[in-house]
Scaffold this motif. Structure first.
Motif, mmCIF file in Angstrom:
data_model
loop_
_atom_site.group_PDB
_atom_site.id
_atom_site.type_symbol
_atom_site.label_atom_id
_atom_site.label_comp_id
_atom_site.label_asym_id
_atom_site.label_seq_id
_atom_site.Cartn_x
_atom_site.Cartn_y
_atom_site.Cartn_z
ATOM 1 N N ILE A 64 -7.397 9.891 -14.611
ATOM 2 C CA ILE A 64 -6.220 9.481 -13.836
ATOM 3 C C ILE A 64 -5.818 10.595 -12.874
ATOM 4 N N GLU A 65 -5.832 11.831 -13.348
ATOM 5 C CA GLU A 65 -5.495 12.962 -12.469
ATOM 6 C C GLU A 65 -6.488 13.075 -11.312
ATOM 7 N N TRP A 66 -7.774 12.846 -11.585
ATOM 8 C CA TRP A 66 -8.777 12.871 -10.511
ATOM 9 C C TRP A 66 -8.469 11.804 -9.475
ATOM 10 N N VAL A 67 -8.138 10.597 -9.949
ATOM 11 C CA VAL A 67 -7.819 9.488 -9.040
ATOM 12 C C VAL A 67 -6.615 9.843 -8.177
ATOM 13 N N LYS A 68 -5.540 10.297 -8.818
ATOM 14 C CA LYS A 68 -4.323 10.631 -8.073
ATOM 15 C C LYS A 68 -4.573 11.767 -7.082
ATOM 16 N N ALA A 69 -5.347 12.764 -7.479
ATOM 17 C CA ALA A 69 -5.659 13.877 -6.575
ATOM 18 C C ALA A 69 -6.481 13.382 -5.392
ATOM 19 N N SER A 70 -7.416 12.482 -5.654
ATOM 20 C CA SER A 70 -8.240 11.917 -4.586
ATOM 21 C C SER A 70 -7.395 11.116 -3.591
ATOM 22 N N MET A 71 -6.410 10.377 -4.111
ATOM 23 C CA MET A 71 -5.545 9.555 -3.264
ATOM 24 C C MET A 71 -4.555 10.396 -2.466
ATOM 25 N N GLY A 72 -4.054 11.440 -3.070
ATOM 26 C CA GLY A 72 -3.026 12.262 -2.444
ATOM 27 C C GLY A 72 -1.641 11.806 -2.860
ATOM 28 N N GLU A 73 -0.713 12.750 -2.887
ATOM 29 C CA GLU A 73 0.643 12.495 -3.385
ATOM 30 C C GLU A 73 1.362 11.397 -2.601
ATOM 31 N N GLU A 74 1.241 11.407 -1.274
ATOM 32 C CA GLU A 74 1.926 10.390 -0.465
ATOM 33 C C GLU A 74 1.411 8.995 -0.774
ATOM 34 N N ALA A 75 0.102 8.839 -0.931
ATOM 35 C CA ALA A 75 -0.472 7.521 -1.225
ATOM 36 C C ALA A 75 -0.064 7.047 -2.615
ATOM 37 N N VAL A 76 -0.009 7.957 -3.580
ATOM 38 C CA VAL A 76 0.412 7.597 -4.931
ATOM 39 C C VAL A 76 1.866 7.129 -4.901
ATOM 40 N N GLU A 77 2.722 7.865 -4.199
ATOM 41 C CA GLU A 77 4.129 7.481 -4.089
ATOM 42 C C GLU A 77 4.275 6.130 -3.394
ATOM 43 N N ALA A 78 3.511 5.901 -2.326
ATOM 44 C CA ALA A 78 3.569 4.630 -1.607
ATOM 45 C C ALA A 78 3.112 3.481 -2.501
ATOM 46 N N LEU A 79 2.071 3.713 -3.271
ATOM 47 C CA LEU A 79 1.568 2.682 -4.173
ATOM 48 C C LEU A 79 2.603 2.342 -5.244
ATOM 49 N N GLU A 80 3.212 3.350 -5.833
ATOM 50 C CA GLU A 80 4.227 3.107 -6.856
ATOM 51 C C GLU A 80 5.452 2.415 -6.263
ATOM 52 N N SER A 81 5.792 2.737 -5.021
ATOM 53 C CA SER A 81 6.889 2.040 -4.338
ATOM 54 C C SER A 81 6.543 0.577 -4.101
ATOM 55 N N SER A 82 5.283 0.308 -3.772
ATOM 56 C CA SER A 82 4.825 -1.060 -3.569
ATOM 57 C C SER A 82 4.932 -1.865 -4.869
ATOM 58 N N ILE A 83 4.587 -1.250 -5.974
ATOM 59 C CA ILE A 83 4.693 -1.925 -7.270
ATOM 60 C C ILE A 83 6.159 -2.226 -7.583
ATOM 61 N N ALA A 84 7.044 -1.271 -7.318
ATOM 62 C CA ALA A 84 8.478 -1.492 -7.524
ATOM 63 C C ALA A 84 8.977 -2.634 -6.629
ATOM 64 N N ALA A 85 8.470 -2.706 -5.401
ATOM 65 C CA ALA A 85 8.857 -3.785 -4.485
ATOM 66 C C ALA A 85 8.365 -5.143 -4.991
ATOM 67 N N GLN A 86 7.174 -5.185 -5.589
ATOM 68 C CA GLN A 86 6.678 -6.432 -6.188
ATOM 69 C C GLN A 86 7.637 -6.922 -7.272
ATOM 70 N N ILE A 87 8.123 -5.998 -8.068
ATOM 71 C CA ILE A 87 9.046 -6.354 -9.146
ATOM 72 C C ILE A 87 10.353 -6.883 -8.567
ATOM 73 N N GLU A 88 10.886 -6.197 -7.557
ATOM 74 C CA GLU A 88 12.134 -6.646 -6.929
ATOM 75 C C GLU A 88 11.963 -8.018 -6.290
ATOM 76 N N GLU A 89 10.825 -8.264 -5.646
ATOM 77 C CA GLU A 89 10.537 -9.569 -5.043
ATOM 78 C C GLU A 89 10.472 -10.644 -6.119
ATOM 79 N N SER A 90 9.915 -10.310 -7.266
ATOM 80 C CA SER A 90 9.823 -11.258 -8.371
ATOM 81 C C SER A 90 11.217 -11.634 -8.893
ATOM 82 N N LYS A 91 12.143 -10.666 -8.869
ATOM 83 C CA LYS A 91 13.502 -10.906 -9.353
ATOM 84 C C LYS A 91 14.296 -11.795 -8.398
#
Length: 101
Positions: A64-91
């Protein structure tokens, strides 16, 4: 909320057991609502390099650390924000389907 990251599978070279692809999933749940993302990261293993980890010694946390390092901190944050947005859209969905009768 932070997403939960997992590794679905690792692809490796049979010649040196070097991991060449990690298949990952990030997901989160809030009650009955969930969001997720799935992807892959490619690697170029070097069995002679310092810090090389033998396949049998790799942990999920390491991968998991290798994946996150490969993606970069900004991409990881953007991805997690996208997941949070999916949840909000579902609500509170912007559209709904059905028939009035």
């Amino acid at each position: 909320m932070a997403a939960t990251w997992t590794i679905a599978t690792l692809e490796r070279n049979t010649s040196d057991d070097g991991v060449v692809v990690a298949h990952w999933r990030a997901s989160d749940v809030d009650g009955d609502h969930s969001g997720s993302s799935y992807g892959t990261c490619g690697f170029t293993p070097d069995a002679e390099a310092d810090g090389y980890t033998a396949y049998a010694d790799i942990t999920e946390a390491m991968a998991i650390e290798w994946v996150k390092a490969s993606m970069g901190e900004e991409a990881v944050e953007a991805l997690e924000s996208s997941i949070a947005a999916q949840i909000e859209e579902s609500k509170a969905p912007a559209t709904s389907a059905g028939v009035p009768w």
